[in-house]
Write a protein that holds these residues in place. Structure first.
Motif, PDB file in Angstrom:
ATOM      1  N   ALA A 161      39.652  65.573 -25.688  1.00 39.54           N
ATOM      2  CA  ALA A 161      40.087  66.020 -24.363  1.00 39.54           C
ATOM      3  C   ALA A 161      39.538  65.118 -23.270  1.00 39.54           C
ATOM      4  O   ALA A 161      40.222  64.817 -22.284  1.00 39.54           O
ATOM      5  N   ALA A 162      38.290  64.655 -23.443  1.00 36.37           N
ATOM      6  CA  ALA A 162      37.690  63.767 -22.452  1.00 36.37           C
ATOM      7  C   ALA A 162      38.429  62.436 -22.400  1.00 36.37           C
ATOM      8  O   ALA A 162      38.752  61.927 -21.311  1.00 36.37           O
ATOM      9  N   LEU A 163      38.725  61.860 -23.568  1.00 38.50           N
ATOM     10  CA  LEU A 163      39.403  60.568 -23.601  1.00 38.50           C
ATOM     11  C   LEU A 163      40.848  60.665 -23.142  1.00 38.50           C
ATOM     12  O   LEU A 163      41.437  59.659 -22.732  1.00 38.50           O
ATOM     13  N   SER A 164      41.416  61.871 -23.195  1.00 39.11           N
ATOM     14  CA  SER A 164      42.777  62.092 -22.707  1.00 39.11           C
ATOM     15  C   SER A 164      42.797  62.480 -21.229  1.00 39.11           C
ATOM     16  O   SER A 164      43.855  62.843 -20.702  1.00 39.11           O
ATOM     17  N   MET A 165      41.625  62.433 -20.584  1.00 42.24           N
ATOM     18  CA  MET A 165      41.487  62.739 -19.151  1.00 42.24           C
ATOM     19  C   MET A 165      41.894  64.170 -18.824  1.00 42.24           C
ATOM     20  O   MET A 165      42.402  64.461 -17.756  1.00 42.24           O
ATOM     21  N   ARG A 166      41.604  65.091 -19.759  1.00 42.19           N
ATOM     22  CA  ARG A 166      41.875  66.499 -19.525  1.00 42.19           C
ATOM     23  C   ARG A 166      40.620  67.256 -19.091  1.00 42.19           C
ATOM     24  O   ARG A 166      40.691  68.447 -18.795  1.00 42.19           O
ATOM     25  N   LEU A 167      39.465  66.570 -19.064  1.00 43.01           N
ATOM     26  CA  LEU A 167      38.211  67.164 -18.623  1.00 43.01           C
ATOM     27  C   LEU A 167      37.655  66.340 -17.467  1.00 43.01           C
ATOM     28  O   LEU A 167      37.805  65.116 -17.447  1.00 43.01           O
ATOM     29  N   HIS A 168      36.966  67.013 -16.531  1.00 46.69           N
ATOM     30  CA  HIS A 168      36.535  66.331 -15.314  1.00 46.69           C
ATOM     31  C   HIS A 168      35.097  66.627 -14.894  1.00 46.69           C
ATOM     32  O   HIS A 168      34.591  65.984 -13.976  1.00 46.69           O
ATOM     33  N   ASN A 169      34.435  67.572 -15.536  1.00 49.97           N
ATOM     34  CA  ASN A 169      33.083  67.918 -15.120  1.00 49.97           C
ATOM     35  C   ASN A 169      32.110  66.815 -15.520  1.00 49.97           C
ATOM     36  O   ASN A 169      32.016  66.433 -16.690  1.00 49.97           O
ATOM     37  N   ALA A 170      31.368  66.304 -14.542  1.00 47.03           N
ATOM     38  CA  ALA A 170      30.520  65.135 -14.772  1.00 47.03           C
ATOM     39  C   ALA A 170      29.415  65.410 -15.780  1.00 47.03           C
ATOM     40  O   ALA A 170      29.111  64.563 -16.636  1.00 47.03           O
ATOM     41  N   LEU A 172      29.348  67.569 -18.256  1.00 42.08           N
ATOM     42  CA  LEU A 172      29.910  67.676 -19.598  1.00 42.08           C
ATOM     43  C   LEU A 172      30.258  66.297 -20.148  1.00 42.08           C
ATOM     44  O   LEU A 172      29.913  65.967 -21.290  1.00 42.08           O
ATOM     45  N   LEU A 173      30.924  65.479 -19.359  1.00 42.30           N
ATOM     46  CA  LEU A 173      31.328  64.160 -19.826  1.00 42.30           C
ATOM     47  C   LEU A 173      30.124  63.282 -20.145  1.00 42.30           C
ATOM     48  O   LEU A 173      30.085  62.607 -21.183  1.00 42.30           O
ATOM     49  N   ALA A 174      29.122  63.296 -19.270  1.00 40.88           N
ATOM     50  CA  ALA A 174      27.925  62.489 -19.513  1.00 40.88           C
ATOM     51  C   ALA A 174      27.187  62.969 -20.755  1.00 40.88           C
ATOM     52  O   ALA A 174      26.701  62.159 -21.562  1.00 40.88           O
ATOM     53  N   ALA A 175      27.097  64.268 -20.932  1.00 47.45           N
ATOM     54  CA  ALA A 175      26.377  64.822 -22.076  1.00 47.45           C
ATOM     55  C   ALA A 175      27.072  64.493 -23.389  1.00 47.45           C
ATOM     56  O   ALA A 175      26.417  64.184 -24.397  1.00 47.45           O
ATOM     57  N   MET A 176      28.396  64.547 -23.400  1.00 46.17           N
ATOM     58  CA  MET A 176      29.130  64.236 -24.625  1.00 46.17           C
ATOM     59  C   MET A 176      28.975  62.763 -24.988  1.00 46.17           C
ATOM     60  O   MET A 176      28.849  62.403 -26.164  1.00 46.17           O
ATOM     61  N   LEU A 177      28.968  61.887 -23.986  1.00 49.99           N
ATOM     62  CA  LEU A 177      28.728  60.468 -24.237  1.00 49.99           C
ATOM     63  C   LEU A 177      27.341  60.263 -24.838  1.00 49.99           C
ATOM     64  O   LEU A 177      27.172  59.555 -25.844  1.00 49.99           O
ATOM     65  N   ALA A 178      26.333  60.894 -24.228  1.00 46.83           N
ATOM     66  CA  ALA A 178      24.966  60.728 -24.711  1.00 46.83           C
ATOM     67  C   ALA A 178      24.810  61.268 -26.132  1.00 46.83           C
ATOM     68  O   ALA A 178      24.190  60.627 -26.995  1.00 46.83           O
ATOM     69  N   LEU A 179      25.372  62.446 -26.395  1.00 50.55           N
ATOM     70  CA  LEU A 179      25.211  63.065 -27.709  1.00 50.55           C
ATOM     71  C   LEU A 179      25.883  62.238 -28.795  1.00 50.55           C
ATOM     72  O   LEU A 179      25.289  61.987 -29.857  1.00 50.55           O
ATOM     73  N   THR A 180      27.111  61.812 -28.560  1.00 53.80           N
ATOM     74  CA  THR A 180      27.820  61.050 -29.582  1.00 53.80           C
ATOM     75  C   THR A 180      27.186  59.683 -29.805  1.00 53.80           C
ATOM     76  O   THR A 180      27.128  59.196 -30.939  1.00 53.80           O
ATOM     77  N   GLN A 181      26.685  59.054 -28.760  1.00 56.32           N
ATOM     78  CA  GLN A 181      26.026  57.764 -28.926  1.00 56.32           C
ATOM     79  C   GLN A 181      24.698  57.903 -29.657  1.00 56.32           C
ATOM     80  O   GLN A 181      24.335  57.057 -30.475  1.00 56.32           O
ATOM     81  N   LEU A 182      23.953  58.961 -29.367  1.00 57.07           N
ATOM     82  CA  LEU A 182      22.719  59.197 -30.110  1.00 57.07           C
ATOM     83  C   LEU A 182      23.002  59.327 -31.603  1.00 57.07           C
ATOM     84  O   LEU A 182      22.300  58.749 -32.445  1.00 57.07           O
ATOM     85  N   ARG A 183      24.040  60.079 -31.927  1.00 60.83           N
ATOM     86  CA  ARG A 183      24.379  60.266 -33.332  1.00 60.83           C
ATOM     87  C   ARG A 183      24.803  58.954 -33.990  1.00 60.83           C
ATOM     88  O   ARG A 183      24.380  58.645 -35.104  1.00 60.83           O
ATOM     89  N   SER A 184      25.640  58.205 -33.309  1.00 61.06           N
ATOM     90  CA  SER A 184      26.147  56.967 -33.909  1.00 61.06           C
ATOM     91  C   SER A 184      25.038  55.948 -34.116  1.00 61.06           C
ATOM     92  O   SER A 184      25.118  55.105 -35.013  1.00 61.06           O
ATOM     93  N   ARG A 185      23.981  56.026 -33.310  1.00 62.45           N
ATOM     94  CA  ARG A 185      22.876  55.082 -33.410  1.00 62.45           C
ATOM     95  C   ARG A 185      21.698  55.627 -34.212  1.00 62.45           C
ATOM     96  O   ARG A 185      20.677  54.948 -34.363  1.00 62.45           O
ATOM     97  N   GLY A 186      21.840  56.856 -34.700  1.00 63.88           N
ATOM     98  CA  GLY A 186      20.767  57.459 -35.475  1.00 63.88           C
ATOM     99  C   GLY A 186      19.550  57.822 -34.655  1.00 63.88           C
ATOM    100  O   GLY A 186      18.439  57.904 -35.189  1.00 63.88           O
TER     101      GLY A 186
END
Length: 204
Positions: A161-170, A172-186
């Motif tokens: 939803a974020a990548l499709s520009m259906r979400l706008h809360n800053a 939420l968007l920042a937190a999802m970026l941080a969480l997914t990047q933490l996971r991908s980098r271990g």
């Protein structure tokens, strides 16, 4: 290695322009580069938000009407740090309970964000809460929160939803970026008691 530098220029003159229920507006003057500069500043108490994550890899979101934004937004449970002397972690635990009737056994600090650094003192600390469970009693809610919907949403659905520009809360968007990047980098989130040096109440 880059990093923001904490340290405000001394305020040479200050005038209160507006006293609000949540925040105030001041005209402040300071010196920078040999010039005296005047700016209108939204004086904000700061806030906390919570990424509450369950064992199914779902995030607890709230769907809340936001009049200034002109619509109803999907957001993280969040709230103001407007109780004097309240520890940010305690504030986050309180807001999670009040907005979602949830509590969590494990807490970590995910990130801090400046929402509008050019106009507001607001800083938001975002926590990661796991080992989540329902509270026995529901909180009474009023105002916009009375119509608020709570939903567990799969993390991947939020990212889509974020990548499709259906979400706008800053937050939420920042937190999802941080969480997914933490996971991908271990990596791991920070300790829950990490000092919140950028919180307006903590600044020199």
């Amino acid at each position: 290695m880059i990093g923001d530098t904490l340290g405000a220029q001394p305020v040479l003159a200050r005038e209160r322009l507006f006293d609000g229920r949540v925040w105030d507006v001041e005209r402040q003057e300071f010196e920078l580069g040999g010039s005296r500069i005047r700016r209108e500043v939204i004086v904000h108490p700061g806030a906390v938000a919570v990424v509450a994550l369950n064992d199914a890899d779902e995030v607890c979101l709230v769907h809340q009407y936001r009049h200034p934004a002109g619509g109803t937004l999907w957001e993280l449970p969040a709230g103001l740090l407007d109780i004097e002397g309240e520890d940010p972690l305690v504030g986050a635990q309180r807001e999670l309970a009040e907005e979602t009737d949830l509590a969590a056994s494990t807490w970590r600090t995910l990130l801090d964000i400046s929402t509008t650094g050019g106009g507001s003192t607001e800083m938001i600390r975002i926590y990661l809460a796991t080992d989540v469970h329902e509270l026995p009693d529901a909180f009474a809610r009023e105002g916009e929160e009375a119509e608020m919907e709570r939903r567990w949403v799969p993390l991947e659905e939020i990212i889509d939803a974020a990548l499709s520009m259906r979400l706008h809360n800053a937050s939420l968007l920042a937190a999802m970026l941080a969480l997914t990047q933490l996971r991908s980098r271990g990596g791991e989130a920070h300790p829950a008691d990490l000092p919140f040096d950028w919180h307006p109440a903590s600044r020199p």
